[in-house]
Scaffold this motif. Structure first.
Motif, PDB file in Angstrom:
ATOM      1  N   GLU A 154       0.828  -1.331  -0.098  1.00 18.11           N
ATOM      2  CA  GLU A 154       0.122   0.094   0.061  1.00 18.11           C
ATOM      3  C   GLU A 154       0.872   1.227   0.005  1.00 18.11           C
ATOM      4  O   GLU A 154       0.598   2.223  -0.480  1.00 18.11           O
ATOM      5  CB  GLU A 154      -0.952  -0.115   1.096  1.00 18.11           C
ATOM      6  CG  GLU A 154      -1.846  -0.970   1.422  1.00 18.11           C
ATOM      7  CD  GLU A 154      -3.268  -0.820   0.479  1.00 18.11           C
ATOM      8  OE1 GLU A 154      -3.077   0.047  -0.384  1.00 18.11           O
ATOM      9  OE2 GLU A 154      -4.114  -1.754   0.565  1.00 18.11           O
ATOM     10  N   CYS A 155       2.084   1.418   0.783  1.00 18.30           N
ATOM     11  CA  CYS A 155       2.688   2.485   0.794  1.00 18.30           C
ATOM     12  C   CYS A 155       4.296   2.425   0.232  1.00 18.30           C
ATOM     13  O   CYS A 155       4.642   3.429  -0.428  1.00 18.30           O
ATOM     14  CB  CYS A 155       2.812   2.536   2.311  1.00 18.30           C
ATOM     15  SG  CYS A 155       1.349   2.781   3.251  1.00 18.30           S
ATOM     16  N   ASN A 156       5.043   1.457   0.731  1.00 20.26           N
ATOM     17  CA  ASN A 156       6.441   1.319   0.278  1.00 20.26           C
ATOM     18  C   ASN A 156       6.707   1.319  -1.371  1.00 20.26           C
ATOM     19  O   ASN A 156       7.445   2.241  -1.771  1.00 20.26           O
ATOM     20  CB  ASN A 156       7.278   0.247   1.149  1.00 20.26           C
ATOM     21  CG  ASN A 156       7.281   0.740   2.638  1.00 20.26           C
ATOM     22  OD1 ASN A 156       6.775   1.428   3.300  1.00 20.26           O
ATOM     23  ND2 ASN A 156       8.414   0.010   3.140  1.00 20.26           N
ATOM     24  N   ASP A 157       6.045   0.499  -1.693  1.00 22.04           N
ATOM     25  CA  ASP A 157       6.393   0.343  -3.228  1.00 22.04           C
ATOM     26  C   ASP A 157       5.740   1.508  -3.849  1.00 22.04           C
ATOM     27  O   ASP A 157       6.537   2.072  -4.858  1.00 22.04           O
ATOM     28  CB  ASP A 157       5.634  -1.023  -3.622  1.00 22.04           C
ATOM     29  CG  ASP A 157       6.411  -2.158  -3.466  1.00 22.04           C
ATOM     30  OD1 ASP A 157       7.365  -2.155  -2.711  1.00 22.04           O
ATOM     31  OD2 ASP A 157       5.769  -3.488  -3.559  1.00 22.04           O
ATOM     32  N   GLN A 213      16.032  -2.676  -8.083  1.00 23.76           N
ATOM     33  CA  GLN A 213      16.381  -3.046  -6.677  1.00 23.76           C
ATOM     34  C   GLN A 213      15.183  -4.097  -6.213  1.00 23.76           C
ATOM     35  O   GLN A 213      15.845  -4.974  -5.376  1.00 23.76           O
ATOM     36  CB  GLN A 213      16.261  -1.856  -5.836  1.00 23.76           C
ATOM     37  CG  GLN A 213      17.633  -0.832  -6.305  1.00 23.76           C
ATOM     38  CD  GLN A 213      17.787   0.432  -5.554  1.00 23.76           C
ATOM     39  OE1 GLN A 213      16.671   0.730  -4.981  1.00 23.76           O
ATOM     40  NE2 GLN A 213      18.692   1.225  -5.724  1.00 23.76           N
ATOM     41  N   ARG A 214      14.024  -3.798  -6.390  1.00 22.75           N
ATOM     42  CA  ARG A 214      13.054  -4.704  -5.740  1.00 22.75           C
ATOM     43  C   ARG A 214      13.374  -6.109  -6.547  1.00 22.75           C
ATOM     44  O   ARG A 214      13.257  -7.103  -5.749  1.00 22.75           O
ATOM     45  CB  ARG A 214      11.622  -4.192  -6.115  1.00 22.75           C
ATOM     46  CG  ARG A 214      10.577  -5.083  -5.691  1.00 22.75           C
ATOM     47  CD  ARG A 214       9.055  -4.685  -6.203  1.00 22.75           C
ATOM     48  NE  ARG A 214       8.905  -4.435  -7.367  1.00 22.75           N
ATOM     49  CZ  ARG A 214       8.770  -5.179  -8.361  1.00 22.75           C
ATOM     50  NH1 ARG A 214       8.429  -6.402  -8.161  1.00 22.75           N
ATOM     51  NH2 ARG A 214       8.452  -4.756  -9.615  1.00 22.75           N
ATOM     52  N   ILE A 215      13.729  -6.112  -7.868  1.00 26.61           N
ATOM     53  CA  ILE A 215      13.811  -7.484  -8.359  1.00 26.61           C
ATOM     54  C   ILE A 215      15.009  -8.295  -7.720  1.00 26.61           C
ATOM     55  O   ILE A 215      15.112  -9.244  -7.333  1.00 26.61           O
ATOM     56  CB  ILE A 215      13.971  -7.458  -9.657  1.00 26.61           C
ATOM     57  CG1 ILE A 215      12.659  -6.929 -10.328  1.00 26.61           C
ATOM     58  CG2 ILE A 215      14.357  -8.630 -10.440  1.00 26.61           C
ATOM     59  CD1 ILE A 215      12.553  -6.476 -11.778  1.00 26.61           C
ATOM     60  N   LEU A 216      16.121  -7.429  -7.630  1.00 21.81           N
ATOM     61  CA  LEU A 216      17.466  -7.969  -7.068  1.00 21.81           C
ATOM     62  C   LEU A 216      17.284  -8.501  -5.511  1.00 21.81           C
ATOM     63  O   LEU A 216      17.836  -9.010  -5.250  1.00 21.81           O
ATOM     64  CB  LEU A 216      18.391  -6.793  -7.131  1.00 21.81           C
ATOM     65  CG  LEU A 216      18.906  -6.566  -8.510  1.00 21.81           C
ATOM     66  CD1 LEU A 216      19.972  -5.378  -8.273  1.00 21.81           C
ATOM     67  CD2 LEU A 216      19.446  -7.555  -9.225  1.00 21.81           C
ATOM     68  N   ASP A 257       5.476 -13.549  -5.099  1.00 23.10           N
ATOM     69  CA  ASP A 257       6.460 -13.803  -5.985  1.00 23.10           C
ATOM     70  C   ASP A 257       6.767 -12.390  -6.865  1.00 23.10           C
ATOM     71  O   ASP A 257       6.002 -11.719  -7.023  1.00 23.10           O
ATOM     72  CB  ASP A 257       6.019 -14.861  -6.963  1.00 23.10           C
ATOM     73  CG  ASP A 257       5.904 -16.365  -6.473  1.00 23.10           C
ATOM     74  OD1 ASP A 257       6.637 -16.369  -5.317  1.00 23.10           O
ATOM     75  OD2 ASP A 257       4.946 -16.911  -6.778  1.00 23.10           O
ATOM     76  N   VAL A 258       8.122 -12.326  -7.250  1.00 18.84           N
ATOM     77  CA  VAL A 258       8.412 -11.056  -8.004  1.00 18.84           C
ATOM     78  C   VAL A 258       8.062 -11.595  -9.750  1.00 18.84           C
ATOM     79  O   VAL A 258       8.744 -12.369  -9.888  1.00 18.84           O
ATOM     80  CB  VAL A 258       9.928 -10.950  -7.717  1.00 18.84           C
ATOM     81  CG1 VAL A 258      10.538  -9.541  -8.424  1.00 18.84           C
ATOM     82  CG2 VAL A 258      10.237 -10.664  -6.302  1.00 18.84           C
ATOM     83  N   GLU A 259       7.668 -10.580 -10.210  1.00 22.03           N
ATOM     84  CA  GLU A 259       7.353 -10.575 -11.764  1.00 22.03           C
ATOM     85  C   GLU A 259       8.429  -9.579 -12.062  1.00 22.03           C
ATOM     86  O   GLU A 259       8.724  -8.872 -12.013  1.00 22.03           O
ATOM     87  CB  GLU A 259       5.973 -10.081 -12.116  1.00 22.03           C
ATOM     88  CG  GLU A 259       4.828 -10.805 -11.489  1.00 22.03           C
ATOM     89  CD  GLU A 259       3.647 -10.332 -12.165  1.00 22.03           C
ATOM     90  OE1 GLU A 259       3.647  -9.282 -12.795  1.00 22.03           O
ATOM     91  OE2 GLU A 259       2.374 -10.616 -11.746  1.00 22.03           O
ATOM     92  N   ILE A 260       9.093 -10.594 -13.183  1.00 30.41           N
ATOM     93  CA  ILE A 260      10.463 -10.016 -13.767  1.00 30.41           C
ATOM     94  C   ILE A 260      10.067  -9.569 -15.088  1.00 30.41           C
ATOM     95  O   ILE A 260       9.744 -10.598 -16.043  1.00 30.41           O
ATOM     96  CB  ILE A 260      11.600 -11.008 -13.762  1.00 30.41           C
ATOM     97  CG1 ILE A 260      12.132 -11.350 -12.423  1.00 30.41           C
ATOM     98  CG2 ILE A 260      12.769 -10.374 -14.259  1.00 30.41           C
ATOM     99  CD1 ILE A 260      13.090 -12.491 -12.527  1.00 30.41           C
ATOM    100  N   PRO A 261      10.058  -8.327 -15.694  1.00 27.76           N
ATOM    101  CA  PRO A 261       9.867  -8.011 -16.844  1.00 27.76           C
ATOM    102  C   PRO A 261      10.620  -8.680 -17.968  1.00 27.76           C
ATOM    103  O   PRO A 261      11.840  -9.099 -17.751  1.00 27.76           O
ATOM    104  CB  PRO A 261      10.129  -6.349 -16.613  1.00 27.76           C
ATOM    105  CG  PRO A 261       9.951  -6.016 -15.392  1.00 27.76           C
ATOM    106  CD  PRO A 261      10.365  -7.280 -14.624  1.00 27.76           C
ATOM    107  N   SER A 262      10.052  -8.700 -18.936  1.00 31.83           N
ATOM    108  CA  SER A 262      10.814  -9.637 -20.209  1.00 31.83           C
ATOM    109  C   SER A 262      12.228  -8.860 -20.485  1.00 31.83           C
ATOM    110  O   SER A 262      13.097  -9.467 -20.913  1.00 31.83           O
ATOM    111  CB  SER A 262       9.877  -9.642 -21.283  1.00 31.83           C
ATOM    112  OG  SER A 262       9.635  -8.267 -21.873  1.00 31.83           O
TER     113      SER A 262
END
Length: 378
Positions: free
Chosen positions: A119-122, A372-375, A306-311
């Motif tokens: 809700e907030c941090n992202d 950074q979120r993905i890493l 789960d983290v969605e990684i853009p193509s």
């Protein structure tokens, strides 16, 4: 290495030139251009960026403090439980407290942390990343302004020398006279570059500031919703602990009566070890010793983290060693994430991959928060 050295040298030259103009301006030898609209926008821009950063840091501290609070409660429950023997009737009550506190950590604290991130941090980090876009334009504008003021100062000196020569009815030297048209031409070019970069900088800063309300309003609503939800679940936990407290008082009364009978010479009753396997049914909002969990508010995060990684991230990546500046790679985004999570690379590491057109420091990448979120989580 050469690019880094050149970048540092350019920055040093710019700083020295800017400092020189400030000194000359103070003694009245140089007139520095002023743009009140730009100065106001830049002040608002820097202030807003600082406030967003401070808010993001405060939310992170809030999450950390709640985690510490939950861990401390769990530790207290465990320590108390270890102090009672297995056959002690108080043992079950303490075990029930431990169970409630463990469920509190899982169902309340961890859920609240996920909501806070969602809700907030992202959204805050995403908005904060938008402040990076105008940085290069602002640097360019400051550089062109410095160049414009420098050209204007040179022309002013030549025109002043010409004016003095006319007053004295003497002829200005051919060398200086020839410099005037060239100085006027260079000043015109510098003015055009300065005006263009200034307009771009003001447009981009205004765009970021205009998005503030649209970005921050939903974040505040989400934070309020998360806090209310957290308070409701906290109240449920406190109700369960209050019930256990009443049982503890009852156990103490029974214990006191037993001690009195022992002192009177009567045989003390034997306590049977009770079953500690208290079960809690949070899905059906009922328990045999735990606490009820209210229905989550609509619009909250799902349990799938789960983290969605853009193509465009699914490509080859290269990175420079922070200590030796040696190049490594190619590696995949998942392997790059492992290096990040084990502190072999960090936000100051230069990387190349994805949609980058050149080597870029992770922190200065236009999509830094997303990368950074993905890493962190891949």
């Amino acid at each position: 290495k050469n690019k880094i050295i050149k970048k540092k040298m350019d920055k040093l030259k710019f700083g020295l030139k800017k400092q020189r103009q400030k000194i000359l301006s103070k003694v009245g030898k140089v007139e520095i251009s002023r743009d009140q609209e730009y100065d106001r926008l830049k002040d608002d821009f820097k202030y807003r960026q600082k406030q967003v950063m401070t808010t993001a840091e405060s939310l992170t501290k809030l999450s950390q403090n709640i985690q510490v609070f939950s861990a401390s409660l769990a530790s207290v429950g465990e320590n108390f439980s270890n102090m009672y023997s297995t056959n002690d009737p108080m043992k079950k009550q303490i075990s029930r407290i431990r169970t409630v506190l463990e469920e509190f950590d899982e169902k309340v604290v961890q859920a609240f942390e996920k909501e806070l991130i969602f809700e907030c941090n992202d959204p805050l980090k995403k908005y904060l990343a938008e402040f990076n876009a105008p940085k290069e334009v602002i640097k360019q504008r400051d550089a062109t302004k410095l160049e414009y003021d420098d050209r204007k100062s040179q022309l002013d000196k030549l025109l002043e020398a010409q004016r003095k020569a006319q007053i004295k009815q003497t002829k200005l030297s051919d060398k200086k006279q020839a410099k005037i048209p060239k100085a006027q031409e260079k000043l015109s070019e510098a003015r055009s570059a300065y005006n263009e970069s200034s307009t771009q900088a003001k447009t981009q800063m205004a765009h970021v500031l205009d998005e503030c309300g649209d970005t921050l309003d939903p974040i505040m609503v989400g934070l309020s919703r998360s806090l209310v939800y957290f308070g409701d679940r906290m109240q449920s936990a406190l109700s369960s602990l209050s019930e256990i407290g009443e049982n503890i008082e009852s156990t103490n009364v029974t214990r006191e009566k037993t001690v009195i009978r022992d002192l009177d010479g009567e045989d003390a009753p034997e306590y049977e070890a009770e079953d500690d396997s208290t079960s809690y049914d949070y899905d059906n909002n009922s328990s045999s010793g735990g606490f009820d969990i209210p229905t989550p508010p609509t619009g909250g995060p799902t349990s799938n983290m789960d983290v969605e990684i853009p193509s465009d991230y699914e490509t080859e990546w290269y990175y420079l060693d922070n200590s030796t500046n040696d190049q490594h790679g190619p590696v995949g985004i998942t392997e790059l994430a492992k290096l990040y999570q084990t502190n072999q690379i960090n936000n100051t590491t230069m990387v190349f991959g994805g949609d980058m057109v050149d080597w870029t420091v992770i922190d200065e990448y236009s999509r830094a928060s997303e990368l950074q979120r993905i890493l962190k989580n891949a």
